[in-house]
Design a protein around this motif. Structure first.
Motif, PDB file in Angstrom:
ATOM      1  N   LEU A 164       7.309  -1.326  -2.140  1.00  0.00           N
ATOM      2  CA  LEU A 164       7.060  -0.840  -3.497  1.00  0.00           C
ATOM      3  C   LEU A 164       7.736   0.497  -3.720  1.00  0.00           C
ATOM      4  O   LEU A 164       7.848   1.321  -2.821  1.00  0.00           O
ATOM      5  CB  LEU A 164       5.553  -0.711  -3.725  1.00  0.00           C
ATOM      6  CG  LEU A 164       4.747  -2.010  -3.577  1.00  0.00           C
ATOM      7  CD1 LEU A 164       3.254  -1.714  -3.609  1.00  0.00           C
ATOM      8  CD2 LEU A 164       5.120  -2.998  -4.676  1.00  0.00           C
ATOM      9  N   SER A 165       8.166   0.727  -4.966  1.00  0.00           N
ATOM     10  CA  SER A 165       8.901   1.955  -5.265  1.00  0.00           C
ATOM     11  C   SER A 165       7.985   3.155  -5.430  1.00  0.00           C
ATOM     12  O   SER A 165       8.368   4.276  -5.101  1.00  0.00           O
ATOM     13  CB  SER A 165       9.751   1.777  -6.524  1.00  0.00           C
ATOM     14  OG  SER A 165       8.925   1.500  -7.644  1.00  0.00           O
ATOM     15  N   CYS A 166       6.760   2.960  -5.936  1.00  0.00           N
ATOM     16  CA  CYS A 166       5.872   4.109  -6.120  1.00  0.00           C
ATOM     17  C   CYS A 166       4.420   3.662  -6.191  1.00  0.00           C
ATOM     18  O   CYS A 166       4.112   2.525  -6.522  1.00  0.00           O
ATOM     19  CB  CYS A 166       6.255   4.907  -7.369  1.00  0.00           C
ATOM     20  SG  CYS A 166       6.264   3.949  -8.886  1.00  0.00           S
ATOM     21  N   PHE A 167       3.538   4.592  -5.884  1.00  0.00           N
ATOM     22  CA  PHE A 167       2.082   4.367  -5.916  1.00  0.00           C
ATOM     23  C   PHE A 167       1.538   4.694  -7.296  1.00  0.00           C
ATOM     24  O   PHE A 167       0.770   3.951  -7.883  1.00  0.00           O
ATOM     25  CB  PHE A 167       1.428   5.247  -4.856  1.00  0.00           C
ATOM     26  CG  PHE A 167      -0.064   5.121  -4.746  1.00  0.00           C
ATOM     27  CD1 PHE A 167      -0.637   4.323  -3.769  1.00  0.00           C
ATOM     28  CD2 PHE A 167      -0.899   5.816  -5.608  1.00  0.00           C
ATOM     29  CE1 PHE A 167      -2.020   4.211  -3.658  1.00  0.00           C
ATOM     30  CE2 PHE A 167      -2.281   5.709  -5.510  1.00  0.00           C
ATOM     31  CZ  PHE A 167      -2.840   4.901  -4.526  1.00  0.00           C
ATOM     32  N   SER A 168       1.938   5.852  -7.828  1.00  0.00           N
ATOM     33  CA  SER A 168       1.431   6.322  -9.117  1.00  0.00           C
ATOM     34  C   SER A 168       2.283   5.785 -10.256  1.00  0.00           C
ATOM     35  O   SER A 168       3.514   5.853 -10.213  1.00  0.00           O
ATOM     36  CB  SER A 168       1.434   7.851  -9.153  1.00  0.00           C
ATOM     37  OG  SER A 168       1.161   8.323 -10.456  1.00  0.00           O
TER      38      SER A 168
END
Length: 198
Positions: free
Chosen positions: A3-7
């Protein structure tokens, strides 16, 4: 695919990871990496799942393509003074301090962290196999620490640090018993304590 980001809302998200926490010798290294929000790289993965050759290839890509990246280090003396968990977090904070871009959010591999400058942070167990920025940080921390241990190997060639990186292999433990400890051994660690008591 990682995945590219959590937020979903942070404009800049830093991934953090460390290398060398379980070693008997040498500093612990940490890295912080901010990648572009739309970044994609199918080759990125947890550094432990990659060959050394692939890690170094990816290091060059990460350094070229990241918005910002930085390293942090905690020394063997600091590890002995505070403990390895605190020293690992200290190294991650130092990496974050060294970033040229301030992150709006931080994601950290594992389940332990301490607040950093009021920046929201989340820990992610096995995050280096889930998020691109943590995987990138794991690769930088691992390769730069390997470089450092190779330099130490040239000074102290008996311990096999050119291939065991300071981890408690049978070869390393036997070398400690045979040759004693060096100034860069972690004197608070059980195998090192046992050898120094001989």
């Amino acid at each position: 695919m990682l995945l590219s980001c959590f937020s979903a809302t942070a404009l800049s998200e830093a991934g953090c990871d460390e290398a060398g926490r379980g070693c008997l010798a040498g500093s612990v290294y940490a890295a912080a990496v901010i990648l572009p929000r739309d970044y994609e790289n199918a080759a990125l993965n947890d550094s432990k799942q990659l060959s050394a050759k692939k890690r170094y290839e990816l290091r060059a890509e990460i350094e070229r393509e990241a918005v910002a990246w930085a390293l942090g280090v905690a020394t063997p003396e600091e590890i002995d003074r505070y403990n390895i968990l605190y020293a690992s977090i200290m190294a991650m904070h130092r990496a974050l301090d060294a970033l040229s871009v301030r992150p709006d959010h931080i994601i950290v591999d594992g389940n332990r962290f301490q607040p950093y400058r009021n920046v929201p942070a989340h820990t992610v167990v096995k995050g280096d196999g889930k998020y691109l920025s943590i995987a990138a940080a794991s690769i930088l921390a691992k390769t730069y620490r390997d470089d450092y241990m190779l330099d130490l190997h040239r000074q102290y060639p008996h311990y096999g640090w050119d291939h065991n990186a300071g981890y408690p292999t049978k070869e390393h433990r036997e070398a400690i018993l045979r040759h004693g400890i060096t100034p860069v051994h972690r004197r608070s660690f059980a195998h090192v304590v046992a050898a120094s008591d001989e």
